[in-house]
Motif scaffolding. Structure first.
Motif, PDB file in Angstrom:
ATOM      1  N   VAL A   7       0.838  -1.197   0.000  1.00 42.35           N
ATOM      2  CA  VAL A   7       0.000   0.000   0.000  1.00 42.35           C
ATOM      3  C   VAL A   7       0.871   1.244   0.000  1.00 42.35           C
ATOM      4  O   VAL A   7       0.593   2.214  -0.716  1.00 42.35           O
ATOM      5  N   SER A   8       1.932   1.231   0.779  1.00 44.42           N
ATOM      6  CA  SER A   8       2.827   2.380   0.840  1.00 44.42           C
ATOM      7  C   SER A   8       3.409   2.702  -0.531  1.00 44.42           C
ATOM      8  O   SER A   8       3.488   3.868  -0.938  1.00 44.42           O
ATOM      9  N   SER A   9       3.802   1.658  -1.263  1.00 39.86           N
ATOM     10  CA  SER A   9       4.369   1.865  -2.594  1.00 39.86           C
ATOM     11  C   SER A   9       3.360   2.527  -3.523  1.00 39.86           C
ATOM     12  O   SER A   9       3.691   3.430  -4.294  1.00 39.86           O
ATOM     13  N   LEU A  10       2.117   2.064  -3.444  1.00 37.49           N
ATOM     14  CA  LEU A  10       1.074   2.648  -4.278  1.00 37.49           C
ATOM     15  C   LEU A  10       0.832   4.105  -3.891  1.00 37.49           C
ATOM     16  O   LEU A  10       0.711   4.982  -4.761  1.00 37.49           O
ATOM     17  N   MET A  11       0.772   4.383  -2.605  1.00 34.03           N
ATOM     18  CA  MET A  11       0.464   5.736  -2.148  1.00 34.03           C
ATOM     19  C   MET A  11       1.566   6.739  -2.479  1.00 34.03           C
ATOM     20  O   MET A  11       1.314   7.939  -2.536  1.00 34.03           O
ATOM     21  N   MET A  12       2.785   6.241  -2.689  1.00 36.31           N
ATOM     22  CA  MET A  12       3.911   7.129  -2.987  1.00 36.31           C
ATOM     23  C   MET A  12       3.982   7.507  -4.460  1.00 36.31           C
ATOM     24  O   MET A  12       4.774   8.361  -4.860  1.00 36.31           O
ATOM     25  N   GLN A  13       3.183   6.841  -5.297  1.00 36.81           N
ATOM     26  CA  GLN A  13       3.186   7.148  -6.715  1.00 36.81           C
ATOM     27  C   GLN A  13       2.606   8.534  -6.961  1.00 36.81           C
ATOM     28  O   GLN A  13       1.829   9.053  -6.177  1.00 36.81           O
ATOM     29  N   GLU A  14       3.009   9.138  -8.080  1.00 34.65           N
ATOM     30  CA  GLU A  14       2.454  10.427  -8.469  1.00 34.65           C
ATOM     31  C   GLU A  14       1.402  10.235  -9.553  1.00 34.65           C
ATOM     32  O   GLU A  14       1.595   9.422 -10.453  1.00 34.65           O
ATOM     33  N   PRO A  15       0.291  10.970  -9.542  1.00 35.22           N
ATOM     34  CA  PRO A  15      -0.095  11.909  -8.485  1.00 35.22           C
ATOM     35  C   PRO A  15      -0.514  11.177  -7.212  1.00 35.22           C
ATOM     36  O   PRO A  15      -1.018  10.062  -7.273  1.00 35.22           O
ATOM     37  N   ARG A  16      -0.288  11.824  -6.068  1.00 36.85           N
ATOM     38  CA  ARG A  16      -0.551  11.195  -4.790  1.00 36.85           C
ATOM     39  C   ARG A  16      -2.057  11.012  -4.558  1.00 36.85           C
ATOM     40  O   ARG A  16      -2.856  11.842  -4.954  1.00 36.85           O
ATOM     41  N   PHE A  17      -2.386   9.918  -3.889  1.00 34.24           N
ATOM     42  CA  PHE A  17      -3.779   9.722  -3.477  1.00 34.24           C
ATOM     43  C   PHE A  17      -4.075  10.655  -2.301  1.00 34.24           C
ATOM     44  O   PHE A  17      -3.244  10.837  -1.417  1.00 34.24           O
ATOM     45  N   GLU A  18      -5.282  11.216  -2.311  1.00 31.26           N
ATOM     46  CA  GLU A  18      -5.665  12.147  -1.248  1.00 31.26           C
ATOM     47  C   GLU A  18      -6.684  11.561  -0.285  1.00 31.26           C
ATOM     48  O   GLU A  18      -6.821  12.037   0.843  1.00 31.26           O
ATOM     49  N   ALA A  19      -7.424  10.562  -0.728  1.00 29.18           N
ATOM     50  CA  ALA A  19      -8.477   9.994   0.117  1.00 29.18           C
ATOM     51  C   ALA A  19      -8.860   8.630  -0.421  1.00 29.18           C
ATOM     52  O   ALA A  19      -8.465   8.250  -1.537  1.00 29.18           O
ATOM     53  N   ALA A  20      -9.626   7.873   0.377  1.00 31.52           N
ATOM     54  CA  ALA A  20     -10.037   6.530  -0.050  1.00 31.52           C
ATOM     55  C   ALA A  20     -11.398   6.202   0.537  1.00 31.52           C
ATOM     56  O   ALA A  20     -11.786   6.713   1.582  1.00 31.52           O
ATOM     57  N   LEU A  21     -12.104   5.332  -0.164  1.00 33.50           N
ATOM     58  CA  LEU A  21     -13.367   4.769   0.326  1.00 33.50           C
ATOM     59  C   LEU A  21     -13.217   3.258   0.294  1.00 33.50           C
ATOM     60  O   LEU A  21     -12.931   2.685  -0.756  1.00 33.50           O
ATOM     61  N   ALA A  22     -13.369   2.616   1.440  1.00 31.73           N
ATOM     62  CA  ALA A  22     -13.139   1.175   1.541  1.00 31.73           C
ATOM     63  C   ALA A  22     -14.422   0.452   1.905  1.00 31.73           C
ATOM     64  O   ALA A  22     -15.246   0.969   2.666  1.00 31.73           O
ATOM     65  N   ILE A  23     -14.598  -0.741   1.362  1.00 35.25           N
ATOM     66  CA  ILE A  23     -15.733  -1.589   1.683  1.00 35.25           C
ATOM     67  C   ILE A  23     -15.240  -2.772   2.509  1.00 35.25           C
ATOM     68  O   ILE A  23     -14.279  -3.426   2.131  1.00 35.25           O
ATOM     69  N   HIS A  24     -15.902  -3.039   3.614  1.00 33.45           N
ATOM     70  CA  HIS A  24     -15.615  -4.104   4.575  1.00 33.45           C
ATOM     71  C   HIS A  24     -14.638  -3.580   5.618  1.00 33.45           C
ATOM     72  O   HIS A  24     -13.490  -3.257   5.337  1.00 33.45           O
ATOM     73  N   LEU A  25     -15.111  -3.528   6.828  1.00 31.19           N
ATOM     74  CA  LEU A  25     -14.404  -2.856   7.910  1.00 31.19           C
ATOM     75  C   LEU A  25     -13.032  -3.452   8.194  1.00 31.19           C
ATOM     76  O   LEU A  25     -12.072  -2.730   8.414  1.00 31.19           O
ATOM     77  N   PHE A  26     -12.918  -4.778   8.193  1.00 31.05           N
ATOM     78  CA  PHE A  26     -11.636  -5.403   8.526  1.00 31.05           C
ATOM     79  C   PHE A  26     -10.723  -5.519   7.309  1.00 31.05           C
ATOM     80  O   PHE A  26      -9.586  -5.079   7.316  1.00 31.05           O
TER      81      PHE A  26
END
Length: 283
Positions: A7-26
């Motif tokens: 996840v860290s590798s993905l988030m470091m890509q440009e353009p940077r992610f600013e927010a997320a919406l996730a399905i399933h709490l765990f």
């Protein structure tokens, strides 16, 4: 993702992610590293809460989430054992996709759509359905969905091989599945628990009668003998299925009311606007 570093590798890509919406709490949120909102999936609140480790993770997730969404009031009430804040309740919609045509002959096909895992309980109806098929060979039960749990999938495959009138089909694309649903007689749900079944909503929208197991998640969207039929035992399932086969008026009423329910409560446009407003709170 198999690890937080993925996840860290993905988030470091440009353009940077600013927010997320996730399905399933765990499953969906434990690795997120940006501001996020969460949507309860059903299994998280109904099943994963029984696991102390998963429950601890989910409680931490809720403390960090900007918002949480429950699809129904019943799911909201169930979630209260976890919550550290209020849950805003919204309805779930779904995409309208291109519908193809297929031919399934003169059989009365009861279609059970589910991922192959124990909580969906696809073996629940096998024996009584096989007995019914022996009396009426034109009724068949087809189970279709992805092989999520390999061990349980093998159990399902072996059980189906020994059962007459019940078949296990390969997973289809969504367009192909919708086409198969349109040519089936009824959509079946046999889950031990549900958050909100997309298959049920899709069936209603496609004009397919629904027979659903009477669990809270299903009862929240299926009103018995109005928008669908609810059953509490395999024997009651067969009894209601026989009634549905013989009662054309009941078929038409369930289809009409199911479609009206979707139009009133689960329009994609309404959901789009709702989620746009929620996402704006992440910035």
């Amino acid at each position: 993702f198999s690890s937080a570093s993925d996840v860290s590798s993905l988030m470091m890509q440009e353009p940077r992610f600013e927010a997320a919406l996730a399905i399933h709490l765990f499953k969906g949120v434990r690795l997120l590293l940006v501001p996020f909102g969460v949507v309860f999936g059903g299994t998280d609140v109904n099943e994963d809460v029984k696991d102390e480790h998963k429950r601890a993770v989910m409680e931490e997730v809720l403390r960090k989430a900007r918002f949480a969404v429950a699809f129904t009031d019943k799911l909201k009430e169930r979630a209260k054992v976890l919550l550290v804040r209020n849950v805003r309740v919204y309805s779930s919609g779904f995409l309208q996709l291109l519908l193809l045509t297929c031919q399934m002959g003169n059989l009365r096909v009861f279609l059970l759509v589910c991922g192959l895992r124990r909580v969906k309980d696809p073996l629940y109806l096998l024996e009584p359905f096989a007995e019914w098929h022996s009396q009426n060979p034109l009724v068949v039960l087809i189970i279709i969905g992805p092989k999520i749990d390999p061990v349980f999938t093998a159990e399902v495959e072996e059980s189906v091989k020994r059962t007459v009138g019940v078949y296990l089909a390969a997973d289809l694309s969504q367009e192909e599945l919708h086409a198969a649903m349109q040519k089936s007689f009824a959509l079946v749900n046999s889950s031990l628990s549900e958050g909100m079944s997309a298959a049920i909503l899709e069936a209603m929208d496609l004009g397919l009668p629904v027979l659903a197991r009477d669990v809270p998640g299903n009862a929240a969207i299926v009103e018995h003998e109005v928008t669908g039929l609810l059953y509490s035992s395999p024997q009651e399932f067969v009894s209601l299925s026989r009634k549905l086969l013989d009662d054309r008026g009941l078929q038409e009423r369930l289809v009409r009311n199911g479609k009206n329910y979707i139009t009133a409560c689960h329009t994609p446009m309404k959901e789009r606007i709702t989620y746009q407003k929620l996402v704006e709170t992440l910035y």
